[in-house]
Design an enzyme around this catalytic site. Structure first.
Site, mmCIF file in Angstrom:
data_model
loop_
_atom_site.group_PDB
_atom_site.id
_atom_site.type_symbol
_atom_site.label_atom_id
_atom_site.label_comp_id
_atom_site.label_asym_id
_atom_site.label_seq_id
_atom_site.Cartn_x
_atom_site.Cartn_y
_atom_site.Cartn_z
ATOM 1 N N ASP A 1 0.811 -1.224 0.000
ATOM 2 C CA ASP A 1 0.000 0.000 0.000
ATOM 3 C C ASP A 1 0.842 1.271 0.000
ATOM 4 O OD1 ASP A 1 -2.187 -1.701 0.141
ATOM 5 O OD2 ASP A 1 -2.213 -1.658 2.333
ATOM 6 N N LYS B 1 1.724 2.148 -5.143
ATOM 7 C CA LYS B 1 2.247 1.582 -6.408
ATOM 8 C C LYS B 1 1.318 1.869 -7.587
ATOM 9 C CE LYS B 1 2.326 -2.401 -4.285
ATOM 10 N NZ LYS B 1 2.100 -2.010 -2.885
ATOM 11 N N GLY C 1 -4.550 -4.241 -3.811
ATOM 12 C CA GLY C 1 -5.525 -3.194 -4.112
ATOM 13 C C GLY C 1 -4.725 -1.968 -4.482
ATOM 14 N N HIS C 2 -4.709 -1.638 -5.756
ATOM 15 C CA HIS C 2 -3.885 -0.527 -6.249
ATOM 16 C C HIS C 2 -4.802 0.613 -6.690
ATOM 17 C CE1 HIS C 2 -0.243 -3.376 -7.162
ATOM 18 N NE2 HIS C 2 -0.643 -3.402 -5.910
ATOM 19 N N GLN D 1 2.032 -6.029 -3.152
ATOM 20 C CA GLN D 1 2.471 -6.128 -1.753
ATOM 21 C C GLN D 1 3.771 -5.330 -1.575
ATOM 22 O OE1 GLN D 1 1.406 -9.529 -3.277
ATOM 23 N NE2 GLN D 1 -0.470 -8.441 -2.820
HETATM 24 P P1 GDP Z 1 -0.780 0.349 -3.522
HETATM 25 O O1 GDP Z 1 -1.363 -0.934 -3.068
HETATM 26 O O2 GDP Z 1 0.692 0.433 -3.297
HETATM 27 O O3 GDP Z 1 -1.146 0.698 -4.938
HETATM 28 O O4 GDP Z 1 -1.426 1.477 -2.603
HETATM 29 P P2 GDP Z 1 -2.981 1.616 -2.180
HETATM 30 O O5 GDP Z 1 -3.756 2.099 -3.325
HETATM 31 O O6 GDP Z 1 -3.434 0.378 -1.489
HETATM 32 O O7 GDP Z 1 -2.869 2.688 -1.040
HETATM 33 C C1 GDP Z 1 -2.336 3.950 -1.244
HETATM 34 C C2 GDP Z 1 -3.416 4.984 -0.876
HETATM 35 O O8 GDP Z 1 -2.813 6.257 -0.745
HETATM 36 C C3 GDP Z 1 -4.473 5.139 -1.955
HETATM 37 O O9 GDP Z 1 -5.684 5.497 -1.352
HETATM 38 C C4 GDP Z 1 -3.936 6.294 -2.795
HETATM 39 O O10 GDP Z 1 -4.964 6.992 -3.480
HETATM 40 C C5 GDP Z 1 -3.319 7.156 -1.726
HETATM 41 N N1 GDP Z 1 -2.146 7.953 -2.140
HETATM 42 C C6 GDP Z 1 -1.174 7.648 -3.019
HETATM 43 N N2 GDP Z 1 -0.226 8.603 -3.025
HETATM 44 C C7 GDP Z 1 -0.611 9.524 -2.133
HETATM 45 C C8 GDP Z 1 -0.029 10.743 -1.654
HETATM 46 O O11 GDP Z 1 1.048 11.151 -2.052
HETATM 47 N N3 GDP Z 1 -0.734 11.417 -0.694
HETATM 48 C C9 GDP Z 1 -1.928 10.983 -0.211
HETATM 49 N N4 GDP Z 1 -2.520 11.711 0.723
HETATM 50 N N5 GDP Z 1 -2.502 9.851 -0.629
HETATM 51 C C10 GDP Z 1 -1.837 9.125 -1.561
HETATM 52 P P1 IMO Z 2 -0.898 -4.190 -2.247
HETATM 53 O O1 IMO Z 2 -0.445 -4.728 -3.562
HETATM 54 C C1 IMO Z 2 -1.010 -4.604 2.097
HETATM 55 C C2 IMO Z 2 -1.049 -8.672 3.715
HETATM 56 C C3 IMO Z 2 -2.302 -9.147 4.414
HETATM 57 C C4 IMO Z 2 -1.720 -10.146 5.388
HETATM 58 C C5 IMO Z 2 -0.569 -10.761 4.589
HETATM 59 C C6 IMO Z 2 -0.937 -12.081 3.899
HETATM 60 O O2 IMO Z 2 -2.189 -3.468 -2.307
HETATM 61 O O3 IMO Z 2 0.199 -3.421 -1.586
HETATM 62 P P2 IMO Z 2 -2.478 -12.782 1.871
HETATM 63 O O4 IMO Z 2 -3.859 -12.350 1.485
HETATM 64 O O5 IMO Z 2 -1.451 -12.452 0.842
HETATM 65 O O6 IMO Z 2 -2.407 -14.201 2.321
HETATM 66 O O7 IMO Z 2 -2.140 -11.904 3.178
HETATM 67 O O8 IMO Z 2 -0.217 -9.806 3.605
HETATM 68 N N1 IMO Z 2 -1.263 -8.166 2.345
HETATM 69 C C7 IMO Z 2 -1.210 -6.880 2.001
HETATM 70 N N2 IMO Z 2 -1.038 -5.776 2.754
HETATM 71 N N3 IMO Z 2 -1.111 -4.486 0.762
HETATM 72 C C8 IMO Z 2 -1.253 -5.577 -0.026
HETATM 73 O O9 IMO Z 2 -1.218 -5.520 -1.374
HETATM 74 C C9 IMO Z 2 -1.355 -6.849 0.600
HETATM 75 N N4 IMO Z 2 -1.519 -8.117 0.146
HETATM 76 C C10 IMO Z 2 -1.452 -8.903 1.217
HETATM 77 O O10 IMO Z 2 -2.956 -8.092 5.057
HETATM 78 O O11 IMO Z 2 -1.159 -9.469 6.483
HETATM 79 MG MG MG Z 3 -2.900 -1.621 -1.794
#
Ligand code: GDP
Ligand code: IMO
Ligand code: MG
Length: 424
Positions: A13, A16, A40-41, A224
């Site tokens: 998270d 990415k 979840g991207h 991840q």
């Molecule tokens: P990913 O899994 O690495 O793609 O990241 P996620 O989407 O799960 O989580 C990142 C969260 O932070 C999302 O809600 C993005 O919209 C938000 N986000 C990304 N970059 C920034 C930033 O620079 N500032 C803020 N406030 N939010 C951001």
């Molecule tokens: P993105 O790509 C954050 C965590 C889960 C759990 C552990 C194992 O959005 O960064 P799993 O479902 O793979 O068996 O879970 O890894 N986890 C993540 N945490 N971002 C993710 O993906 C994750 N994918 C798995 O919360 O602790």
């Molecule tokens: Mg994510």
């Protein structure tokens, strides 16, 4: 021509999805190499906010080929939902620019029940899995009994499905787990399989190597983060794939000699969702403040993310393992209102000594983070668009991290939107 790899350096998270979408116009191909619907991207642009789970984050750039690589585990139910949404909401032609490896493994309905059953059996020591069937599907892959995307084209696919399902049901029964709604899940699965049959299923290792031959550029999109890597993360509180740079080659069928830039992405602080060690966690008002400002709730499960300060020993470890060539710092804006910011520079071990290394087992080894306090920038970053005009205290924060880690920070993100991105 080279393959650049973008991957998370923390517990996932990091942002990415935002950055892959931002960088995509510089590439002709974007490819996912591991993970599955546990990811979840999030992408935000033109007032749209969209979360992708299995579809690569280059999908909104219509001129780019998006590839789901062999290292991915694919849930046809989730995939169909994702694709339907992309077609209905955004009119994206997924048949034109999306290719799926025939060697990617399929997540069956019973893999998801197995995930839940195994977590239930672990009790208090559960991983905190997203329950998307990731672990059990990779178990079957390594156990040489999985079903692959290419298998859905073979006439005996249903028979093979039934055989594996029966095996799964025995294990689930032994774990005393109740498979509610299995038939509804299976119905959705077969619809997903039908949809999958109509897509571009390919030997994507050839597509990717041909692309390189033709001088095209590829961006490999990690899912991840490094600290969730099955070999190097906080085992057993990890995911079931190699989230590190090494995973990109195995997960795409590319030779390591093609590596270009390794773009390591991290938040200006840390978050973690699920169980497992988190030395700099702030299970207090500070953590709650970061969570509220940064909207730190899971993009896949909606769970609260645990929040804490930046952990330099862990960041250095991730940079070392991945061979990171450029660092991207995300969510700097979340720290705008903090008078002071803490950064963990070392861990103190139980015998009183200091270390900069991540210990073998963070649960057994009681590490106490040693912090250095830095001044916050105390201002809104919204107006800033030039790296060299960023506030002095933020520049010092950046310089401090660069000096500790030894890799330049070449991008700072100051908000979730595509435009809120500052390149050096
Ligand atoms: P990913 O899994 O690495 O793609 O990241 P996620 O989407 O799960 O989580 C990142 C969260 O932070 C999302 O809600 C993005 O919209 C938000 N986000 C990304 N970059 C920034 C930033 O620079 N500032 C803020 N406030 N939010 C951001
Ligand atoms: P993105 O790509 C954050 C965590 C889960 C759990 C552990 C194992 O959005 O960064 P799993 O479902 O793979 O068996 O879970 O890894 N986890 C993540 N945490 N971002 C993710 O993906 C994750 N994918 C798995 O919360 O602790
Ligand atoms: Mg994510």
């Amino acid at each position: 021509m080279a393959v650049d790899i973008l991957l998370g350096l923390q517990w996932g998270d990091e942002g990415k999805g935002k950055i892959v979408d931002f960088l995509a116009p510089q590439y002709q191909v974007v490819a996912r190499f591991q993970g599955g619907p546990n990811a979840g991207h999030t992408l935000e642009f033109d007032g749209i906010k969209h979360v992708l789970h299995q579809v690569p984050s280059g999908i909104f750039r219509t001129e780019i080929q998006n590839i789901v690589g062999n290292g991915v585990v694919l849930d046809p139910v989730v995939f169909k939902k994702e694709l339907d949404a992309l077609v209905e909401k955004f009119g994206i032609d997924v048949r034109a620019n999306l290719f799926i490896s025939k060697k990617a493994h399929l997540i069956l309905p019973t893999h998801k029940y197995l995930d839940a059953a195994q977590e239930q059996a672990k009790g208090a020591s559960k991983i905190g899995s997203t329950l998307r069937g990731i672990g059990p599907t990779y178990q079957d892959k390594i156990g040489r009994q999985g079903l692959r995307v290419g298998d859905i084209l073979s006439p005996d696919f249903e028979q093979r499905y039934q055989k594996l399902k029966t095996l799964h049901l025995q294990i689930i029964k032994n774990l005393a787990f109740d498979c509610q709604d299995l038939s509804a899940q299976e119905e959705a699965f077969w619809k997903g399989i039908e949809a999958l049959r109509s897509l571009n299923l390919a030997d994507t290792e050839y597509l990717l190597n041909d692309a390189l031959q033709q001088g095209k550029t590829i961006l490999a999109e990690g899912a991840q983060g490094t600290l969730l890597d099955v070999d190097f993360g906080s085992y057993p509180f990890v995911t079931s794939s190699n989230t590190t740079a090494m995973g990109a080659f195995a997960g795409l069928g590319l030779a390591p000699k093609h590596v270009g830039e390794v773009l390591g992405i991290f938040k200006a602080y840390c978050t973690r969702v699920g169980s497992g060690p988190f030395p700099t966690e702030q299970d207090n008002d500070t953590g709650a403040q970061i969570r509220a400002i940064g909207r730190e709730f899971g993009a896949t499960t909606g769970r609260e993310r645990r929040c804490g300060w930046l952990d330099l020993p862990a960041l250095k470890y991730a940079v070392m393992l991945n061979g990171v060539t450029q660092l991207y710092m995300m969510k700097a804006d979340v720290l705008n209102s903090f008078e002071q910011i803490q950064v963990c520079t070392h861990y103190r071990l139980p015998d009183g000594s200091l270390t900069e290394q991540v210990p073998f087992d963070m649960l057994q080894t009681d590490v106490t983070p040693v912090y250095q306090t830095l001044e916050g920038w105390n201002c809104d970053l919204e107006a800033f668009r030039q790296f060299d005009q960023l506030p002095e205290a933020l520049c010092q924060y950046i310089a401090f991290i660069e000096a500790a880690v030894g890799v330049p920070i070449t991008l700072v993100s100051i908000g979730p939107d595509r435009t809120q991105t500052i390149k050096r």
